[in-house]
Scaffold this motif. Sequence first.
Motif, PDB file in Angstrom:
ATOM      1  N   THR A  53      -3.017   0.343 -10.398  1.00 49.59           N
ATOM      2  CA  THR A  53      -3.030  -0.052  -8.989  1.00 49.59           C
ATOM      3  C   THR A  53      -4.383  -0.618  -8.568  1.00 49.59           C
ATOM      4  OG1 THR A  53      -3.534   2.217  -8.315  1.00 49.59           O
ATOM      5  CG2 THR A  53      -1.235   1.559  -8.284  1.00 49.59           C
ATOM      6  N   ALA A 102       1.888   2.516  -3.964  1.00 52.15           N
ATOM      7  CA  ALA A 102       0.983   3.213  -4.896  1.00 52.15           C
ATOM      8  C   ALA A 102       1.127   4.737  -4.845  1.00 52.15           C
ATOM      9  CB  ALA A 102      -0.453   2.790  -4.645  1.00 52.15           C
ATOM     10  N   TYR A 145       0.807  -1.222   0.000  1.00 60.48           N
ATOM     11  CA  TYR A 145       0.000   0.000   0.000  1.00 60.48           C
ATOM     12  C   TYR A 145       0.840   1.271   0.000  1.00 60.48           C
ATOM     13  CZ  TYR A 145      -4.224  -2.674   0.351  1.00 60.48           C
ATOM     14  OH  TYR A 145      -5.251  -3.528   0.072  1.00 60.48           O
ATOM     15  N   SER A 203       2.686   6.939  -7.930  1.00 59.58           N
ATOM     16  CA  SER A 203       1.825   7.976  -8.514  1.00 59.58           C
ATOM     17  C   SER A 203       2.499   9.342  -8.471  1.00 59.58           C
ATOM     18  CB  SER A 203       0.488   8.036  -7.767  1.00 59.58           C
ATOM     19  OG  SER A 203      -0.221   6.841  -7.937  1.00 59.58           O
TER      20      SER A 203
END
Length: 149
Positions: free
Chosen positions: A61, A33, A30, A37
């Motif tokens: 994702t 991501a 987690y 990004s």
Amino acid sequence: MAVAGFALYLKAENKYVAYGAMFLAVPGVYAAAPVISAWMANNSEPYYRRATSIAVGFIATNSGGITSTWLFPRNEGPNFTKATILNLVFSSLILVGALINGIFLSYQNKNKLRRRVQLLGPYAELKETGSSKAWMELGDRHPDFMYTI
């Protein structure tokens, strides 16, 4: 962190070790991501390319949540060996991809500086090479735009 968690979970014979491995795997997955990004957003210019790269990143994702329905069938539980191996492989590929991308972006930064005159040649008639026309047309290929590594 995710690679270590999945590898530990895959080889765990004790339920406490497997449970502890999830404390490495879940935050590792987690946490990747938002970092990826942000990296994509920082390395895309102009605004429409940046918006597209962010959207493609979120599609990639979020596809994991959709495919997880088929990755974890009940008959493979509670160890889910195939799914764990697949997660381990993809987490490793993300690390390798990030390393290759970092090397490539570093090369591109150096290459743009060497080719500055050639890249800005079509915009020589403008008063300054940093004009908005050059920035809009070249985007992240503009020699003054430095990729974030």
